[in-house]
Structure formats: C-alpha cells, structure tokens
Design an enzyme around this catalytic site. Structure first.
Site, short mmCIF file in Angstrom:
data_model
loop_
_atom_site.label_atom_id
_atom_site.label_comp_id
_atom_site.label_asym_id
_atom_site.label_seq_id
_atom_site.Cartn_x
_atom_site.Cartn_y
_atom_site.Cartn_z
N LYS A 1 0.87 -1.07 -0.01
CA LYS A 1 0.07 0.31 -0.08
C LYS A 1 0.84 1.24 -0.06
CE LYS A 1 -3.46 -2.83 -0.23
NZ LYS A 1 -4.53 -3.10 0.61
C1 LIG Z 1 -5.39 -3.97 0.92
C2 LIG Z 1 -7.26 -3.86 0.78
C3 LIG Z 1 -7.97 -4.22 1.63
C4 LIG Z 1 -7.56 -5.01 2.91
O1 LIG Z 1 -6.46 -4.64 3.64
P1 LIG Z 1 -5.74 -5.63 4.28
O2 LIG Z 1 -4.76 -4.71 5.13
O3 LIG Z 1 -4.83 -6.60 3.30
O4 LIG Z 1 -6.51 -6.52 5.38
C5 LIG Z 1 -9.38 -4.12 1.59
N1 LIG Z 1 -9.64 -3.44 0.46
C6 LIG Z 1 -8.92 -2.91 -0.52
C7 LIG Z 1 -9.72 -2.15 -1.89
C8 LIG Z 1 -7.78 -3.16 -0.33
O5 LIG Z 1 -6.68 -2.89 -1.61
#
Ligand SMILES: *Cc1c(COP(=O)(O)O)cnc(C)c1O
Length: 363
Positions: free
Chosen positions: A179
């Site tokens: 991210k």
């Molecule tokens: C990464 C992501 C999630 C979940 O996040 P995690 O930290 O991996 O649990 C949910 N929604 C979207 C759109 C994502 O890209």
C-alpha cells in the site's frame, strides 16, 4: 527486475522499531495512540482507531455502525475481496453495483438502481487511489438515509473536492506492504463521530475499556507498538511517497498517450489521485492482447499486476452464495486492465524502459 510493488523502509523505521523493542512495551501502548493522533490529523478526521489490518478496519467500521443480519450494503464488484467480505462477516448482504469505465469506481447511478428498503449502507472503494464520486454518493446517502463507509485501503491522502477520503463517512485504510504506506500488516479507521469512535475502540479490543471488564462482544484486532512505530515514520514520508507516485504516473501518461487501443488512467476534476496503482486498459483496438503484452513486459523484467482478474460477484465463494449478477463494466474491465510499476522506487530510467517496451509491442 522492476517490481510491481516495493515497500520503502529506511533507517528511521528501523531505529523506531529498535526503540520500541528496547522499551519492553511491544504490544499496544503509547506508540499506537501517537500513530492514531497523527493519522487523524493528516487525514483531517477527528478520530482514528488503529487495528491490525485493513480488513479488520472494514469489519470494525461495519460493526460500529450496527450493520448486521438483514441489512444490505451496496458496494463495488471491482475490488479486493476483503471489501465485500467485511459485509459478510457481519451477517449483512453485499449488493453489487457496477462501476464507471474511466475511474473503475462504483457508479452512483447504479447505486440508485440497487437501493431497497433493506439497504443500510453504501461502501464505495477508492480504487487504485482515485476517489469515488463522493459528491453524488453523499447526496444519495442523504436522500436515502444510508451510512457511508469508505474503503480507502488504496487511497491514503487522496482528496475529493479538497477533502481527504475517509472523511465523507467512516473510513478504512490498510498498511499492507504494497500500500502507499505500510506497517507490515495494519489498518486504521477514521471517523468524526465520537460514538463510532468509542464503539470501534471496544470492538477492536474484546469489548473492554477497563482491563477484564467486557461491555460488548469484541475481537482482538489491536495493532502493536512495533507496527505503529513504523507507521509514524511512514506517515511523515507519505507526502513524499505520494508526490513520487504522482510524478511517475504523469511521466507514464505522457509516454503512453496516443497509443491505439491503450487507455491511460484518468484523473477526474476535483480529484487528487494518489496512484496506488497505475492501471491501463488494453482494449480490443490494441495490436496485441493483454496477455501477450504482459508476457513481453515480464520477459523484459518489468513487473505487472492484474487487479482484479475476477470481479467479486464471480468469485467461487460468491457463486456458492448464489450470486448470479451480470455487471458488464466490471467484467469487461477485469479482462482489460493491467497495472504497471509506479511506486516511489521506480526511476526515470525504469519509466523510459517501460514506455519504450510498450510502444515496441503496440505500435
Ligand atoms: C488491501 C485492501 C484491503 C484489505 O487490507 P488488508 O490490510 O490487506 O487486510 C481492503 N480493500 C482494498 C481495496 C484493499 O486494497
């Protein structure tokens, strides 16, 4: 190799983690509080609640609003599965509304078509870092008395009409390593509502404010101080990371525009796109098909990603649950999209090579 994603961890993060380890307080402590305050300030939200994943942030946000069995939540089918699963966790039903071709985000007109007396909330996703149309969505929510929960897991610091995403409703962010900023695993909820804040804090920690006194059924979704220490340092660099992503995207845009059959990402007026992903479409008019393009890119050590190859309503889990929706835009996009490296470690030399390689195949 130019990877599709790469966390940017420096000496500051390493030193901060060492300090926590040496302090002896390694689970939730003062670092988590400090990270929550700093995150809320940077997002322009009154409160933030740190949790141990973006998925937990979505789940807690749903529960904090009292969403559960018998409720319907309208969301996008073109997202990571966690978005819709967070609705399922509560016993509520995800209802999918098709997306817009240019932003890949939920289409407000399609939301309207899916509203029933059971609709309780709308869950837009700011996919790839481009804000969903929060003006139209806020109006719909107001007219139909719906809760807004924003999946901002890919959109740290993205802005719609000058306000950060995650402040139009209750926001959920992720700090997974791919991210825009990371804590290893981690997540954050943002809200301006003191009741949601208090409820979310109970939900993430066994329903307990005072040790061994449990008011409600809660979970262990707490973040550690080790993760929070990384997050505090990453947040200081978020502006720099975002600028680098935006500059890389602008460079790719100017190098890839005007190629027949390739659609470059759009940035809507009044939106600040933070380019979690730089996603192009390889349409029917392109000289090569998407898989052939990906093959050549990968042979040239250029990492790529398909986000997402199968929309959520077509996933085996959702088929099993009885979903038979036809959502033609999402389905078409899943056949056309490919994401290219755009993260802060990508250099101008890398970008030139990516552009040259794609032009070599498509022209
Ligand atoms: C990464 C992501 C999630 C979940 O996040 P995690 O930290 O991996 O649990 C949910 N929604 C979207 C759109 C994502 O890209």
């Amino acid at each position: 190799m130019i990877p599709i994603a790469k966390p940017h961890i420096g000496e500051d993060e390493k030193n901060a983690v060492m300090k926590v380890l040496e302090s002896g307080v390694i689970a939730e402590g003062t670092k988590v509080l400090e990270f929550e305050k700093a995150f809320a300030r940077s997002a322009g939200a009154k409160y933030s609640i740190a949790v141990n994943s973006g998925t937990a942030a979505l789940h807690v946000a749903m529960l904090a609003h009292g969403i559960g069995g018998g409720d319907e939540v309208i969301t996008s089918p073109f997202t990571f599965i966690a978005t819709a699963n967070s609705v399922l966790f509560t016993g509520a039903k995800p209802v999918f509304a098709d997306i817009e071709e240019d932003t890949f985000n939920i289409d407000p007109d399609k939301i309207l078509e899916k509203i029933t007396p059971g609709t309780k909330a709308v869950l837009p996703v700011h996919l790839f870092g481009h804000p969903a149309n929060m003006k139209a969505i806020s109006e719909i929510a107001e007219d139909h008395n719906l809760i807004i929960i924003e999946d901002a897991c890919q959109a740290h610091a993205a802005k719609f009409n000058g306000s950060c995403v995650g402040t139009f409703g209750t926001g959920a962010f992720s700090f997974y390593p791919t991210k825009n900023m990371t804590t290893g695993e981690g997540g954050m909820i943002t809200t301006d509502d003191p009741q949601i804040y208090e409820h979310a804090k109970l939900l993430k920690s066994h329903g307990s404010k005072q040790r061994y006194l449990h008011e409600i059924l809660g979970y262990n979704f707490r973040m550690t101080d080790i993760a929070a220490a990384i997050g505090i340092e990453q947040l200081k660099k978020l502006g720099m990371f975002t600028n680098a992503r935006q500059e890389n995207a602008a460079y790719l845009n100017s190098g890839l525009k005007d190629i027949s059959g390739i659609v470059i990402p759009c940035i809507r007026q009044d939106c600040e796109h933070v380019f979690h992903q730089y996603t192009i479409r390889v349409t029917e008019d392109c000289k090569v098909d998407r898989d052939a393009l990906i093959k050549v890119l990968n042979e040239n050590s250029i990492g790529t990603g398909i986000y997402y190859p199968l929309p959520v309503h077509k996933q085996p889990l959702y088929r099993e649950l009885g979903y038979t929706d036809s959502l033609p835009v999402a389905e078409k996009m899943s056949r056309e999209v490919v994401s290219l490296p755009v993260h802060p470690s990508v250099t101008e030399t890398d970008l030139d090579f990516i552009i040259k390689t794609i032009r070599g195949i498509c022209e």
